[in-house]
Write a protein that holds these residues in place. Structure first.
Motif, PDB file in Angstrom:
ATOM      1  N   PHE A  50       5.782  60.508 -76.200  1.00 23.97           N
ATOM      2  CA  PHE A  50       4.932  59.264 -76.485  1.00 23.97           C
ATOM      3  C   PHE A  50       4.394  59.049 -76.063  1.00 23.97           C
ATOM      4  O   PHE A  50       4.486  58.725 -74.544  1.00 23.97           O
ATOM      5  CB  PHE A  50       6.976  58.620 -76.124  1.00 23.97           C
ATOM      6  CG  PHE A  50       7.709  58.760 -77.729  1.00 23.97           C
ATOM      7  CD1 PHE A  50       7.785  57.897 -78.401  1.00 23.97           C
ATOM      8  CD2 PHE A  50       9.220  59.463 -76.819  1.00 23.97           C
ATOM      9  CE1 PHE A  50       9.304  58.428 -79.369  1.00 23.97           C
ATOM     10  CE2 PHE A  50      10.215  59.969 -77.732  1.00 23.97           C
ATOM     11  CZ  PHE A  50       9.859  59.494 -78.844  1.00 23.97           C
ATOM     12  N   VAL A  51       3.384  58.755 -76.948  1.00 21.40           N
ATOM     13  CA  VAL A  51       2.422  57.648 -76.057  1.00 21.40           C
ATOM     14  C   VAL A  51       1.669  56.245 -77.059  1.00 21.40           C
ATOM     15  O   VAL A  51       2.029  55.754 -77.913  1.00 21.40           O
ATOM     16  CB  VAL A  51       0.778  58.143 -76.846  1.00 21.40           C
ATOM     17  CG1 VAL A  51      -0.199  57.337 -75.458  1.00 21.40           C
ATOM     18  CG2 VAL A  51       1.043  59.851 -76.080  1.00 21.40           C
ATOM     19  N   LYS A  52       2.510  54.650 -75.945  1.00 18.93           N
ATOM     20  CA  LYS A  52       2.459  54.036 -76.670  1.00 18.93           C
ATOM     21  C   LYS A  52       1.171  53.239 -76.234  1.00 18.93           C
ATOM     22  O   LYS A  52       1.199  52.481 -75.289  1.00 18.93           O
ATOM     23  CB  LYS A  52       3.874  52.968 -76.008  1.00 18.93           C
ATOM     24  CG  LYS A  52       5.389  53.856 -75.824  1.00 18.93           C
ATOM     25  CD  LYS A  52       6.193  53.385 -75.328  1.00 18.93           C
ATOM     26  CE  LYS A  52       7.130  51.981 -76.441  1.00 18.93           C
ATOM     27  NZ  LYS A  52       7.794  51.580 -76.020  1.00 18.93           N
ATOM     28  N   CYS A  53       0.834  53.316 -76.808  1.00 16.09           N
ATOM     29  CA  CYS A  53      -0.508  52.830 -77.256  1.00 16.09           C
ATOM     30  C   CYS A  53      -0.741  51.319 -77.195  1.00 16.09           C
ATOM     31  O   CYS A  53      -0.043  50.810 -77.827  1.00 16.09           O
ATOM     32  CB  CYS A  53      -1.311  53.056 -78.332  1.00 16.09           C
ATOM     33  SG  CYS A  53      -1.624  54.980 -78.524  1.00 16.09           S
ATOM     34  N   VAL A  54      -1.648  50.549 -76.551  1.00 21.17           N
ATOM     35  CA  VAL A  54      -1.748  49.136 -76.441  1.00 21.17           C
ATOM     36  C   VAL A  54      -3.032  48.447 -77.014  1.00 21.17           C
ATOM     37  O   VAL A  54      -3.626  47.380 -77.005  1.00 21.17           O
ATOM     38  CB  VAL A  54      -1.379  49.267 -74.689  1.00 21.17           C
ATOM     39  CG1 VAL A  54      -0.429  48.750 -74.311  1.00 21.17           C
ATOM     40  CG2 VAL A  54      -2.581  48.842 -73.702  1.00 21.17           C
ATOM     41  N   ASP A  55      -4.046  49.362 -77.305  1.00 21.25           N
ATOM     42  CA  ASP A  55      -5.145  49.304 -77.973  1.00 21.25           C
ATOM     43  C   ASP A  55      -5.641  50.497 -78.741  1.00 21.25           C
ATOM     44  O   ASP A  55      -5.761  51.500 -78.727  1.00 21.25           O
ATOM     45  CB  ASP A  55      -6.517  48.474 -76.667  1.00 21.25           C
ATOM     46  CG  ASP A  55      -6.565  49.953 -75.125  1.00 21.25           C
ATOM     47  OD1 ASP A  55      -6.235  50.742 -75.536  1.00 21.25           O
ATOM     48  OD2 ASP A  55      -7.249  49.438 -74.649  1.00 21.25           O
ATOM     49  N   VAL A  56      -7.299  50.184 -79.256  1.00 21.71           N
ATOM     50  CA  VAL A  56      -7.943  51.029 -80.356  1.00 21.71           C
ATOM     51  C   VAL A  56      -8.480  51.960 -79.594  1.00 21.71           C
ATOM     52  O   VAL A  56      -8.504  53.325 -79.938  1.00 21.71           O
ATOM     53  CB  VAL A  56      -8.820  50.473 -80.749  1.00 21.71           C
ATOM     54  CG1 VAL A  56      -9.275  51.541 -81.823  1.00 21.71           C
ATOM     55  CG2 VAL A  56      -8.321  49.674 -81.961  1.00 21.71           C
ATOM     56  N   ALA A  57      -8.411  52.647 -77.856  1.00 19.28           N
ATOM     57  CA  ALA A  57      -8.446  52.950 -77.204  1.00 19.28           C
ATOM     58  C   ALA A  57      -7.842  54.384 -76.572  1.00 19.28           C
ATOM     59  O   ALA A  57      -7.565  55.337 -76.668  1.00 19.28           O
ATOM     60  CB  ALA A  57      -9.458  52.337 -75.868  1.00 19.28           C
ATOM     61  N   ASP A  58      -6.969  53.554 -76.843  1.00 20.25           N
ATOM     62  CA  ASP A  58      -4.933  54.395 -76.411  1.00 20.25           C
ATOM     63  C   ASP A  58      -5.097  55.784 -77.737  1.00 20.25           C
ATOM     64  O   ASP A  58      -4.873  56.045 -77.582  1.00 20.25           O
ATOM     65  CB  ASP A  58      -4.326  53.561 -76.562  1.00 20.25           C
ATOM     66  CG  ASP A  58      -4.245  53.323 -74.732  1.00 20.25           C
ATOM     67  OD1 ASP A  58      -4.845  53.409 -73.792  1.00 20.25           O
ATOM     68  OD2 ASP A  58      -3.407  52.354 -74.545  1.00 20.25           O
ATOM     69  N   VAL A  59      -5.524  54.738 -79.209  1.00 18.51           N
ATOM     70  CA  VAL A  59      -5.681  55.647 -79.613  1.00 18.51           C
ATOM     71  C   VAL A  59      -6.083  56.488 -80.317  1.00 18.51           C
ATOM     72  O   VAL A  59      -5.900  58.359 -80.660  1.00 18.51           O
ATOM     73  CB  VAL A  59      -4.873  54.950 -81.673  1.00 18.51           C
ATOM     74  CG1 VAL A  59      -5.020  55.254 -83.074  1.00 18.51           C
ATOM     75  CG2 VAL A  59      -4.498  53.942 -80.754  1.00 18.51           C
ATOM     76  N   ILE A  60      -7.658  55.997 -80.006  1.00 17.21           N
ATOM     77  CA  ILE A  60      -8.811  57.183 -80.163  1.00 17.21           C
ATOM     78  C   ILE A  60      -8.366  58.830 -78.946  1.00 17.21           C
ATOM     79  O   ILE A  60      -8.581  60.071 -80.002  1.00 17.21           O
ATOM     80  CB  ILE A  60     -10.311  56.350 -79.657  1.00 17.21           C
ATOM     81  CG1 ILE A  60     -10.251  55.606 -81.383  1.00 17.21           C
ATOM     82  CG2 ILE A  60     -11.265  57.517 -79.680  1.00 17.21           C
ATOM     83  CD1 ILE A  60     -10.874  55.261 -81.234  1.00 17.21           C
TER      84      ILE A  60
END
Length: 463
Positions: A50-60
């Motif tokens: 699981f990757v719990k993203c906190v911003d758009v950079a995490d998503v990219i």
């Protein structure tokens, strides 16, 4: 060929972890079992990461990592999807729940919402401004999933579907690029995400048109199940002629217990749940035809809009066993009504139910090709849901749902609202998009030619 996270070079994983600001959860971590829970307790998938993203950079960064290493990716917003499409076995789950905000622009009544928000959080943020964004009927539903599939709910007849109120979206695409889509930028992609689901990219931000909704008048009206034919005949004629300000969805259901009066508990009913958003001084007159039918029980009254959005939250809590089947309908003819009576009289568990959401008023006046949502000519989006707290009874609710659906399907229009579908195969997906499917496959090929985003109600790239 899809790879497994455990087969990656540990150095790659270390580099990836170092670049993520959010939390990464592995199967051996204490939080893993809690993290993999979704709204439907029947879903039991075991992602590798699981990757719990906190911003758009995490998503990219996560999208690029999964694409470059041939890892299966699922995207989770609110985790409400009936088929558990926010999870996958052995792949990576990109969790958007850390990307949350609600920003109201008072100059034009628009609302910016993060990709991980739930609708209750949106209602909380807009209500003090006297605004609402059309959504569903359960406040714990995720904004992303509901929006990308269409968005049918209490405000549909007055203000259209959720997608009809989507003005703009920020997205991360399969190649890791970031785009803003609207009617002037990437118009084809903007068209596709208004009903085409999560097939085309990950939406990290939505911009909606808000509407002046502060107080509504509504609630449930119940009649004994034996009156199903009479009530549904009246309802079909009444609701589509009613002013746009009045919405009401029909149901067959059991009263499971509190907060309803004890003498209703355990009994089957034909019901309509109402929501009126017009002039409150005219509400009693609007409901005179409803009350003239002498409901056995009614709980109609004035309330803040968030109250009607949370009305069923206490009954339909996360973690129960859910099984869904759905169709679109144009009519409520005698054959269909007889099946509603039959199966409404044999509901197997206290929370299992059937709903018919009207598609008329503003929702029905949008062109059938203006968005991928192809059933603007339908009168109802119907859904049958088996709900149970005990997994041992799953076969009972599944059989009831399937039997009910098979009895009604001959009277349907052939496709279903994608947000109500479980994993029912490619032909059902095609049937649900009708004449818009081919255009969707071409847009899919343009923006996701390898079908990287495939853990969804999948639209395959044009060959």
């Amino acid at each position: 060929m899809v790879r497994h996270v455990k087969d990656l070079d540990p150095t790659l994983m270390d580099e990836f972890s170092a670049g993520i600001r959010g939390e990464i959860i592995h199967p051996e971590d204490e939080a893993y079992d809690e993290t993999r829970k979704v709204y439907n307790g029947m879903i039991d998938k075991r992602p590798a990461l699981f990757v719990k993203c906190v911003d758009v950079a995490d998503v990219i960064y996560t999208v690029n990592f999964c694409r470059e290493n041939n890892l299966l990716l699922a995207v989770r917003g609110g985790g409400h999807n009936a088929g558990g499409l926010g999870l996958c076995d052995d792949g990576v789950v990109l969790d958007l729940s850390g990307i949350k905000y609600v920003r109201v622009n008072v100059e034009d009544n628009t609302v910016r919402v993060g990709g991980g928000n739930l609708w209750g959080e949106v209602d909380h943020g807009t209500h003090p401004f006297g605004l609402a964004v059309p959504a569903g009927i359960i406040s714990t539903t995720g904004v992303g999933g509901l929006t990308l599939g269409g968005g049918v709910g209490h405000l549909s007849r007055k203000y259209g579907l959720t997608i009809d109120n989507l003005l703009e979206a920020d997205m991360v695409l399969a190649d890791g690029s970031f785009v803003t889509v609207n009617e002037k930028q990437h118009e084809d992609l903007f068209w596709a995400i208004r009903g085409g689901g999560g097939n085309f990219g990950i939406v990290t931000s939505f911009k909606f048109q808000g509407h002046p909704v502060k107080t509504v008048f509504g609630g449930p009206t119940l009649w004994p199940i034996e009156k199903t034919d009479e009530i549904m005949t009246w309802y079909h004629e009444f609701i589509h002629q009613a002013p746009d300000e009045l919405n009401g969805f029909a149901a067959t259901m059991i009263i499971p217990g509190p907060p309803f009066p004890e003498h209703l508990h355990g009994k089957q009913f034909c019901a309509v749940v109402w929501c009126y958003v017009g002039d409150m001084s005219k509400a009693k007159a609007v409901f005179e035809p409803v009350l003239a039918l002498n409901p056995l029980f009614e709980h109609l009254g004035e309330m803040p809009y968030p109250a009607i959005q949370t009305m069923f939250d206490g009954l339909l809590t996360p973690g129960m066993q859910w099984y869904w089947r759905a169709d679109f309908f144009d009519e409520l003819g005698p054959e269909a009504r007889s099946q509603h009576l039959k199966f409404g009289s044999s509901i197997p568990t206290p929370l299992s139910q059937m709903h018919l959401y009207p598609i008329s008023g503003a929702a029905g006046r949008v062109g059938k090709e203006a968005t991928p949502w192809a059933y603007r000519n339908a009168k109802y989006a119907g859904v049958i849901v088996g709900i149970e707290t005990n997994p041992a009874n799953n076969n009972t609710i599944i059989k009831w749902c399937k039997d009910y659906w098979e009895a009604l399907h001959p009277y349907s229009l052939g496709g279903a609202y994608s947000n109500f579908m479980m994993d029912e195969g490619q032909e059902r997906v095609k049937a649900s998009y009708r004449y818009n499917y081919d255009k969707l496959t071409k847009i899919k090929k343009k923006y996701d030619p390898t079908n990287f985003f495939r853990v969804n109600q999948n639209i395959q790239p044009a060959s």
